[in-house]
Write a protein that holds these residues in place. Structure first.
Motif, PDB file in Angstrom:
ATOM      1  N   ALA A  37       0.874  -1.221   0.022  1.00  0.00           N
ATOM      2  CA  ALA A  37       0.002  -0.095  -0.104  1.00  0.00           C
ATOM      3  C   ALA A  37       0.848   1.272   0.033  1.00  0.00           C
ATOM      4  CB  ALA A  37      -1.018  -0.025   1.182  1.00  0.00           C
ATOM      5  N   LEU A  38       2.044   1.204   0.826  1.00  0.00           N
ATOM      6  CA  LEU A  38       2.753   2.456   0.751  1.00  0.00           C
ATOM      7  C   LEU A  38       3.597   2.689  -0.700  1.00  0.00           C
ATOM      8  CD1 LEU A  38       4.492   4.474   2.361  1.00  0.00           C
ATOM      9  CD2 LEU A  38       6.204   2.564   2.747  1.00  0.00           C
ATOM     10  N   ILE A  39       4.169   1.443  -1.039  1.00  0.00           N
ATOM     11  CA  ILE A  39       4.632   1.975  -2.434  1.00  0.00           C
ATOM     12  C   ILE A  39       3.834   2.138  -3.643  1.00  0.00           C
ATOM     13  CG2 ILE A  39       6.161   0.818  -4.196  1.00  0.00           C
ATOM     14  CD1 ILE A  39       7.442  -1.036  -1.820  1.00  0.00           C
ATOM     15  N   GLY A  40       2.732   1.584  -3.420  1.00  0.00           N
ATOM     16  CA  GLY A  40       1.570   1.494  -4.542  1.00  0.00           C
ATOM     17  C   GLY A  40       1.121   2.850  -4.441  1.00  0.00           C
ATOM     18  N   THR A  41       0.785   3.504  -3.351  1.00  0.00           N
ATOM     19  CA  THR A  41       0.070   4.818  -3.177  1.00  0.00           C
ATOM     20  C   THR A  41       1.269   5.961  -3.707  1.00  0.00           C
ATOM     21  OG1 THR A  41      -1.080   4.286  -1.264  1.00  0.00           O
ATOM     22  CG2 THR A  41      -0.653   6.617  -1.645  1.00  0.00           C
ATOM     23  N   TRP A  42       2.527   5.798  -3.384  1.00  0.00           N
ATOM     24  CA  TRP A  42       3.517   6.708  -3.710  1.00  0.00           C
ATOM     25  C   TRP A  42       3.509   6.621  -5.334  1.00  0.00           C
ATOM     26  CZ3 TRP A  42       8.457   5.036  -5.781  1.00  0.00           C
ATOM     27  CH2 TRP A  42       9.255   6.207  -5.877  1.00  0.00           C
ATOM     28  N   GLY A 298      -4.436   1.790 -12.254  1.00  0.00           N
ATOM     29  CA  GLY A 298      -3.240   1.297 -11.289  1.00  0.00           C
ATOM     30  C   GLY A 298      -3.598   0.786  -9.825  1.00  0.00           C
ATOM     31  N   PRO A 299      -4.189   1.568  -9.055  1.00  0.00           N
ATOM     32  CA  PRO A 299      -4.706   1.529  -7.670  1.00  0.00           C
ATOM     33  C   PRO A 299      -5.548   0.309  -7.765  1.00  0.00           C
ATOM     34  CG  PRO A 299      -5.477   3.514  -8.209  1.00  0.00           C
ATOM     35  CD  PRO A 299      -4.437   3.061  -9.143  1.00  0.00           C
ATOM     36  N   VAL A 300      -6.704   0.260  -8.765  1.00  0.00           N
ATOM     37  CA  VAL A 300      -7.845  -0.668  -8.460  1.00  0.00           C
ATOM     38  C   VAL A 300      -7.221  -2.001  -8.690  1.00  0.00           C
ATOM     39  CG1 VAL A 300      -9.842  -1.585  -9.739  1.00  0.00           C
ATOM     40  CG2 VAL A 300      -9.451   1.049  -9.240  1.00  0.00           C
ATOM     41  N   VAL A 301      -6.377  -2.091  -9.759  1.00  0.00           N
ATOM     42  CA  VAL A 301      -5.873  -3.482 -10.092  1.00  0.00           C
ATOM     43  C   VAL A 301      -4.931  -4.160  -9.006  1.00  0.00           C
ATOM     44  CG1 VAL A 301      -4.108  -4.822 -11.716  1.00  0.00           C
ATOM     45  CG2 VAL A 301      -5.989  -3.285 -12.585  1.00  0.00           C
ATOM     46  N   VAL A 302      -4.056  -3.311  -8.562  1.00  0.00           N
ATOM     47  CA  VAL A 302      -3.433  -3.636  -7.372  1.00  0.00           C
ATOM     48  C   VAL A 302      -3.957  -4.107  -6.095  1.00  0.00           C
ATOM     49  CG1 VAL A 302      -1.486  -3.048  -5.894  1.00  0.00           C
ATOM     50  CG2 VAL A 302      -1.103  -2.306  -8.533  1.00  0.00           C
ATOM     51  N   ALA A 303      -5.013  -3.053  -5.744  1.00  0.00           N
ATOM     52  CA  ALA A 303      -5.509  -3.328  -4.600  1.00  0.00           C
ATOM     53  C   ALA A 303      -6.467  -4.505  -4.925  1.00  0.00           C
ATOM     54  CB  ALA A 303      -6.360  -1.971  -4.087  1.00  0.00           C
ATOM     55  N   GLY A 304      -7.279  -4.728  -5.743  1.00  0.00           N
ATOM     56  CA  GLY A 304      -8.070  -5.580  -6.047  1.00  0.00           C
ATOM     57  C   GLY A 304      -7.390  -7.181  -5.875  1.00  0.00           C
ATOM     58  N   LEU A 305      -6.155  -7.276  -6.672  1.00  0.00           N
ATOM     59  CA  LEU A 305      -5.435  -8.509  -6.808  1.00  0.00           C
ATOM     60  C   LEU A 305      -4.741  -8.898  -5.246  1.00  0.00           C
ATOM     61  CD1 LEU A 305      -4.259  -8.633 -10.310  1.00  0.00           C
ATOM     62  CD2 LEU A 305      -5.954 -10.260  -9.309  1.00  0.00           C
ATOM     63  N   ALA A 306      -4.277  -7.884  -4.938  1.00  0.00           N
ATOM     64  CA  ALA A 306      -3.444  -7.801  -3.473  1.00  0.00           C
ATOM     65  C   ALA A 306      -4.681  -8.245  -2.484  1.00  0.00           C
ATOM     66  CB  ALA A 306      -2.952  -6.564  -2.937  1.00  0.00           C
ATOM     67  N   ALA A 389      -0.547  -8.604 -10.573  1.00  0.00           N
ATOM     68  CA  ALA A 389      -1.023  -7.416 -10.649  1.00  0.00           C
ATOM     69  C   ALA A 389      -0.075  -6.720 -11.591  1.00  0.00           C
ATOM     70  CB  ALA A 389      -1.266  -6.966  -9.317  1.00  0.00           C
ATOM     71  N   ALA A 390       0.936  -6.700 -11.067  1.00  0.00           N
ATOM     72  CA  ALA A 390       2.065  -5.876 -11.846  1.00  0.00           C
ATOM     73  C   ALA A 390       2.166  -6.446 -13.471  1.00  0.00           C
ATOM     74  CB  ALA A 390       3.528  -6.316 -11.354  1.00  0.00           C
ATOM     75  N   ALA A 391       2.135  -7.496 -13.707  1.00  0.00           N
ATOM     76  CA  ALA A 391       2.065  -7.880 -15.029  1.00  0.00           C
ATOM     77  C   ALA A 391       0.753  -7.337 -15.848  1.00  0.00           C
ATOM     78  CB  ALA A 391       2.157  -9.344 -15.196  1.00  0.00           C
ATOM     79  N   THR A 392      -0.271  -7.402 -15.326  1.00  0.00           N
ATOM     80  CA  THR A 392      -1.507  -6.880 -15.772  1.00  0.00           C
ATOM     81  C   THR A 392      -1.323  -5.288 -16.011  1.00  0.00           C
ATOM     82  OG1 THR A 392      -2.667  -8.377 -14.492  1.00  0.00           O
ATOM     83  CG2 THR A 392      -3.994  -6.356 -15.274  1.00  0.00           C
ATOM     84  N   LEU A 393      -0.736  -4.739 -15.249  1.00  0.00           N
ATOM     85  CA  LEU A 393      -0.448  -3.198 -15.577  1.00  0.00           C
ATOM     86  C   LEU A 393       0.645  -2.831 -16.690  1.00  0.00           C
ATOM     87  CD1 LEU A 393      -0.696  -1.562 -11.977  1.00  0.00           C
ATOM     88  CD2 LEU A 393      -2.445  -1.841 -13.848  1.00  0.00           C
ATOM     89  N   ALA A 413     -10.024  -4.785 -19.332  1.00  0.00           N
ATOM     90  CA  ALA A 413     -11.091  -5.440 -18.740  1.00  0.00           C
ATOM     91  C   ALA A 413     -11.284  -7.148 -19.206  1.00  0.00           C
ATOM     92  CB  ALA A 413     -12.333  -4.647 -19.373  1.00  0.00           C
ATOM     93  N   TRP A 414     -10.636  -7.059 -20.517  1.00  0.00           N
ATOM     94  CA  TRP A 414     -10.806  -8.455 -21.036  1.00  0.00           C
ATOM     95  C   TRP A 414      -9.730  -9.394 -20.467  1.00  0.00           C
ATOM     96  CZ3 TRP A 414     -12.532  -9.445 -26.473  1.00  0.00           C
ATOM     97  CH2 TRP A 414     -12.681 -10.752 -26.806  1.00  0.00           C
TER      98      TRP A 414
END
Length: 682
Positions: A37-42, A298-306, A389-393, A413-414
């Motif tokens: 969360a810290l790194i992703g928010t930054w 970015g935040p939606v994908v990372v937060a959702g999968l994390a 999540a990282a690969a998705t982004l 989305a796909w």
């Protein structure tokens, strides 16, 4: 802000009060999620037009960091010094723990209350235990716990010992309770222990027989006879000064306050940037919903999968999961534990050994994950989701380059739908190398594509190194290097033949540099300079041998990849019809016809994705440009590698890396006419 984020990350991994969360490495699930969360928010708000954090906030985080380390130095460790043995006779050596390296014992157990998978016998996933399943129940083990007991009240203390198996308790060297027979019908035998007031050295010895779900509990009783948990610092693994025991609770409260202070400091420092980023999203939402969606992706994908990964792994926190013998996931976990405990050579502590057999990259990744998150496999599963999540982004960024921002949203989305249907239900929750493979592959394809668009050598170098790392994770990625080197040569030839040749050679050289640590390790351990692994060459023949007698083909095989290629061409020459039918079956399976190999059913989502990807190549000009060539090259070379192997091994997980990339053009060919009909500007 970068400095403050670095200091906040340092606060997370720095040692703290040993009995509280966020006490340093390993971070556990909570600490790992906080760090993400810290790194992703930054990363999300770093470009927001907000004022830099005040210097006083940086000073504050430094102060709480120093205080946290000071508390770690003063606070005693609560719990029992434990030595675990993988036998029924307490026969040395005691097993080691990744969480307590350098302790001189296996670990410190905070409590003596274990039932079956709660015993921390993670060592049953190490080399030497590659057999069976549920080894924590089927195999015998013994434990000796020692604790220095100093109750807070200077009065007598009553304990209750409960055990399934054989247990005895010694107080100051004198045996005071024994459970020496198995309870009937799987029950539990208990004994009461009366302790005189004062300090005592308590030793508990437990023997869990084979084919038994173990139980061991030693708990103090309240005045009315109810069991309770041990108080903080009531038991310590070694003799501790009285003042340290007395200070343990106040130090724990101070440690909690420091956690809150650190959280408040980071929130005040990052708050303005987060607010500015949210204002930008709101402004874009009124003008361009696509731009707002891009900011939130970015935040939606990372937060959702994390969070999904943490939820999927929740049942493994504080539990042992012994992986099934003979399967790839146990092989990777064995290697990961060996690397974390015995060093980077991955030779099980033996100065001599063999070249890599399993793909090495994922084993090193698991070693790092265990050091950061802890011994539980829960951390590895969470890490798998973070890699996805990282690969998705990265794939989303690639889609923006190839088809533009609006159509990239359709691709995203796909991809997310495919991931939910086919990745996370079966394979992201399992220790398989594809979970890491998709990350360097996505980085490599994206960076090479950027290089073709903007010839910056940093993109070229990054794409080469990422590709080499992907090959260490799955060596079939080596097939991707030659076509990409050719693509670079063709793309840059018009500008300058010399620079094109140099770029192509630089790409290949840096790729091999990234692969070279595996080769060096193989030479140091075995004296044989095997490029990556010996585990693939023969399997290509195994999975493509014709029906009937195949002895002559194996006789011609000398173990090298060149020999493998010759044998496969020989098989094709001798059995063209059977070989081509086998290739067709494997290709069909990989494109979604899963029922062609095994007892599965067709997967319409994969089949539709494949069909529309092929239509995209025919109908979309962007799909036929040189910048799209690296994407197609990966799909083709990956599909080629599947025809050499057995794509139905462990289900249909082997073809899945292709399906992170296909939706870029599958989504575009479907959504472009629809969006134009709706009047959306692309």
């Amino acid at each position: 802000m970068r400095l403050l984020v670095f200091l906040a990350g340092l606060y997370l991994i720095a040692p703290g009060h040993p009995d509280l969360p966020l006490s340093g490495l390993p971070l556990g699930q909570v600490g790992t999620l906080v760090l993400v969360a810290l790194i992703g928010t930054w990363l999300w708000c770093r470009h927001a037009a907000a004022a830099a954090p005040r210097r006083s906030l940086t000073t504050a985080i430094v102060i709480v960091l120093v205080l946290k380390i000071a508390i770690a130095a003063m606070a005693p460790v609560s719990g029992w010094r434990a030595n675990y043995y993988a036998n029924d006779q307490w026969q040395p050596p005691a097993k080691r723990s990744i969480d307590f390296r350098g302790l001189g014992a296996t670990r410190v157990d905070r409590r003596l209350s274990f039932n079956d998978t709660e015993f921390p016998v993670h060592f049953f996933n190490e080399h030497g235990f590659n057999f069976g399943l549920r080894r924590e129940a089927t195999e015998a083990f013994t434990v000796e716990w020692t604790g220095e007991l100093m109750p807070a009240a200077a009065t007598a203390l009553k304990l209750r010992l409960e055990a399934r198996g054989h247990a005895r308790v010694l107080v100051d060297g004198q045996e005071v309770a024994v459970v020496d027979e198995m309870a009937r019908a799987g029950g539990v035998t208990d004994r009461s222990i009366d302790l005189a007031a004062g300090s005592h050295t308590v030793t508990v010895r437990y023997q869990k027989p084979k084919e038994t779900e173990g139980i061991l509990r030693l708990r103090p009783l309240t005045a009315d006879g109810a069991p309770r948990d041990w108080d903080l610092a009531e038991v310590t693994p070694s003799v501790t000064a009285r003042w340290q025991r007395a200070a343990s609770v106040p130090l724990a409260w101070l440690a909690w306050l420091l956690h809150l202070a650190a959280l408040a400091t980071v929130a005040m420092a990052m708050g303005p940037a987060v607010r500015e980023a949210l204002r930008s999203v709101a402004a874009n939402l009124r003008v361009s919903p696509a731009a707002a969606a891009h900011q939130l992706a970015g935040p939606v994908v990372v937060a959702g999968l994390a969070l999904q990964g943490a939820w999927k792994a929740r049942g493994l926190v504080g539990q042992v999961w012994t992986l099934t013998g003979g399967d790839d996931w146990l092989g990777y976990e064995m290697n990961g534990r060996d690397i974390a405990l015995n060093g980077l050579l991955n030779n099980n502590g033996d100065p001599t050994g063999l070249p890599f057999f399993e793909y090495p990259g994922y084993g090193y990744f698991l070693a790092l994950v265990h050091v950061v998150t802890g011994e539980s496999i829960a951390g590895a599963i969470l890490a798998n989701f973070l890699c996805l999540a990282a690969a998705t982004l990265l794939v989303y960024a690639l889609a923006r380059l190839l088809v533009g921002p609006v159509l990239a949203l359709a691709a995203l989305a796909w991809v997310l739908i495919i991931e939910q249907l086919d990745f996370v239900r079966y394979y992201t929750v399992t220790l398989l190398s594809e979970n890491l493979f998709v990350l360097p592959v996505s980085a490599s394809v994206l960076l090479i594509t950027r290089y073709l668009r903007t010839p910056d050598w940093r993109y070229l170098a990054g794409g080469a190194v990422a590709g080499g790392l992907a090959a260490v994770v799955r060596p079939t990625m080596m097939a991707f290097m030659p076509p990409v080197a050719l693509i670079i040569l063709v793309a840059r030839w018009r500008a300058s033949a010399v620079s094109a040749l140099m770029a192509s050679l630089m790409f290949a050289a840096l790729w091999m540099v990234a692969v070279s640590p595996a080769t060096i390790r193989n030479y140091l351990v075995s004296g044989s300079p095997v490029l990556i692994t010996t585990g693939q060459a023969k399997t290509f023949i195994d999975y493509n041998r014709p029906s009937g007698d195949a002895k002559k083909y194996y006789a011609a095989f000398d173990g090298s990849m060149s020999s493998t290629a010759k044998v496969l061409l020989w098989i094709l020459y001798d059995h063209p019809g059977e070989t081509l039918r086998g290739i067709g079956t494997k290709v069909g399976f990989s494109m979604g016809m899963v029922h062609w190999m095994g007892n599965g059913t067709p997967h319409p989502e994969l089949l539709v994705t494949s069909i529309f990807y092929l239509l995209g190549i025919l109908l979309l000009p962007e799909a036929r440009t040189i910048t799209a060539a690296p994407l197609h090259a990966f799909i083709l070379t990956h599909l080629f590698s599947l025809t050499l192997s057995m794509p139905s091994n462990y289900g249909y997980r082997l073809p899945l890396p292709m399906y992170l990339f296909m939706p870029i053009f599958s989504g575009a060919v479907v959504s472009r006419p629809l969006l134009r009909w709706m009047g959306v500007r692309l």
